[in-house]
Design a protein around this motif. Structure first.
Motif, PDB file in Angstrom:
ATOM      1  N   GLY A 129       0.915  -1.139  -0.037  1.00  0.00           N
ATOM      2  CA  GLY A 129      -0.114  -0.015   0.064  1.00  0.00           C
ATOM      3  C   GLY A 129       0.733   1.476  -0.146  1.00  0.00           C
ATOM      4  N   GLY A 130       2.134   1.401  -0.662  1.00  0.00           N
ATOM      5  CA  GLY A 130       2.931   2.318  -0.735  1.00  0.00           C
ATOM      6  C   GLY A 130       2.318   3.730  -0.788  1.00  0.00           C
ATOM      7  N   PRO A 131       1.460   3.942  -1.730  1.00  0.00           N
ATOM      8  CA  PRO A 131       0.793   5.319  -1.935  1.00  0.00           C
ATOM      9  C   PRO A 131      -0.051   5.625  -0.679  1.00  0.00           C
ATOM     10  N   VAL A 132      -0.787   4.649  -0.239  1.00  0.00           N
ATOM     11  CA  VAL A 132      -1.672   4.714   1.275  1.00  0.00           C
ATOM     12  C   VAL A 132      -0.826   5.203   2.292  1.00  0.00           C
ATOM     13  N   GLY A 133       0.240   4.549   2.444  1.00  0.00           N
ATOM     14  CA  GLY A 133       1.307   4.867   3.402  1.00  0.00           C
ATOM     15  C   GLY A 133       1.733   6.182   3.545  1.00  0.00           C
ATOM     16  N   ARG A 134       1.979   6.830   2.339  1.00  0.00           N
ATOM     17  CA  ARG A 134       2.446   8.125   2.145  1.00  0.00           C
ATOM     18  C   ARG A 134       1.401   9.275   2.464  1.00  0.00           C
ATOM     19  N   LEU A 135       0.001   8.833   2.167  1.00  0.00           N
ATOM     20  CA  LEU A 135      -0.979   9.622   2.612  1.00  0.00           C
ATOM     21  C   LEU A 135      -1.099   9.630   4.044  1.00  0.00           C
ATOM     22  N   VAL A 136      -0.770   8.495   4.710  1.00  0.00           N
ATOM     23  CA  VAL A 136      -0.994   8.677   6.155  1.00  0.00           C
ATOM     24  C   VAL A 136       0.145   9.316   6.549  1.00  0.00           C
ATOM     25  N   GLN A 137       1.363   9.117   6.346  1.00  0.00           N
ATOM     26  CA  GLN A 137       2.286   9.817   6.852  1.00  0.00           C
ATOM     27  C   GLN A 137       1.947  11.447   6.744  1.00  0.00           C
ATOM     28  N   ALA A 138       1.436  11.744   5.433  1.00  0.00           N
ATOM     29  CA  ALA A 138       1.048  13.374   5.245  1.00  0.00           C
ATOM     30  C   ALA A 138       0.034  13.594   6.143  1.00  0.00           C
ATOM     31  N   ARG A 139      -1.040  12.936   6.642  1.00  0.00           N
ATOM     32  CA  ARG A 139      -2.046  13.107   7.557  1.00  0.00           C
ATOM     33  C   ARG A 139      -1.535  13.324   9.038  1.00  0.00           C
ATOM     34  N   MET A 140      -0.507  12.473   9.360  1.00  0.00           N
ATOM     35  CA  MET A 140       0.133  12.467  10.700  1.00  0.00           C
ATOM     36  C   MET A 140       0.866  13.962  10.851  1.00  0.00           C
ATOM     37  N   THR A 141       1.546  13.991   9.708  1.00  0.00           N
ATOM     38  CA  THR A 141       2.472  15.528   9.909  1.00  0.00           C
ATOM     39  C   THR A 141       1.436  16.762  10.094  1.00  0.00           C
ATOM     40  N   ARG A 142       0.224  16.592   9.357  1.00  0.00           N
ATOM     41  CA  ARG A 142      -0.678  17.632   9.403  1.00  0.00           C
ATOM     42  C   ARG A 142      -1.462  17.722  10.714  1.00  0.00           C
ATOM     43  N   ARG A 143      -1.485  16.635  11.306  1.00  0.00           N
ATOM     44  CA  ARG A 143      -1.800  16.582  12.846  1.00  0.00           C
ATOM     45  C   ARG A 143      -0.931  17.224  13.756  1.00  0.00           C
ATOM     46  N   TYR A 144       0.255  16.755  13.564  1.00  0.00           N
ATOM     47  CA  TYR A 144       1.323  17.169  14.560  1.00  0.00           C
ATOM     48  C   TYR A 144       1.484  18.778  14.450  1.00  0.00           C
ATOM     49  N   LEU A 145       1.215  19.365  13.021  1.00  0.00           N
ATOM     50  CA  LEU A 145       1.431  20.937  12.865  1.00  0.00           C
ATOM     51  C   LEU A 145      -0.102  21.492  13.552  1.00  0.00           C
ATOM     52  N   ALA A 146      -0.855  20.829  13.305  1.00  0.00           N
ATOM     53  CA  ALA A 146      -2.314  21.654  13.781  1.00  0.00           C
ATOM     54  C   ALA A 146      -2.208  21.710  15.398  1.00  0.00           C
ATOM     55  N   ALA A 147      -1.510  20.819  15.983  1.00  0.00           N
ATOM     56  CA  ALA A 147      -1.393  20.865  17.472  1.00  0.00           C
ATOM     57  C   ALA A 147      -0.860  22.088  17.918  1.00  0.00           C
ATOM     58  N   PHE A 148      -0.091  22.717  16.994  1.00  0.00           N
ATOM     59  CA  PHE A 148       0.483  24.222  17.356  1.00  0.00           C
ATOM     60  C   PHE A 148      -0.388  25.322  16.892  1.00  0.00           C
ATOM     61  N   ASP A 149      -1.345  25.180  16.282  1.00  0.00           N
ATOM     62  CA  ASP A 149      -2.308  26.272  15.997  1.00  0.00           C
ATOM     63  C   ASP A 149      -3.232  26.878  17.272  1.00  0.00           C
TER      64      ASP A 149
END
Length: 92
Positions: A72-92
């Motif tokens: 599921g390579g492309p799905v894994g990259r989407l999951v990683q991108a989602r996790m990064t967005r969640r990390y950054l949203a925690a600082f808003d």
């Protein structure tokens, strides 16, 4: 760590491999352990610049470690991108 993707749930073993706390910087990094869906590390660092600006930095590298993450390579990259967005949203 436990990862949930819809109805699926995965155990994702990891270990803190670096930590720092000083007057102008703090952060930690974790590395994956056997059984984690990926092989790699993530580093999170918060720094106070001499100018007074606060800088948050994430550095990560990874590769598939399990059959389902390779498949599921492309799905894994989407999951990683989602996790990064969640990390950054925690600082808003």
């Amino acid at each position: 760590m436990r990862l949930r993707i819809g109805p699926l749930s995965f155990i994702a073993p990891c270990r803190v491999v670096w930590a720092e706390r000083s007057a102008d910087r703090c952060g930690f990094a974790y590395g994956t352990l056997p059984g984690h869906p990926e092989r790699g590390e993530e580093r999170f660092e918060l720094r106070l610049d001499p100018s007074g600006d606060v800088v948050f930095r994430i550095v990560a590298f990874s590769a598939s470690a399990r059959w389902f993450t390779r498949l599921g390579g492309p799905v894994g990259r989407l999951v990683q991108a989602r996790m990064t967005r969640r990390y950054l949203a925690a600082f808003d």
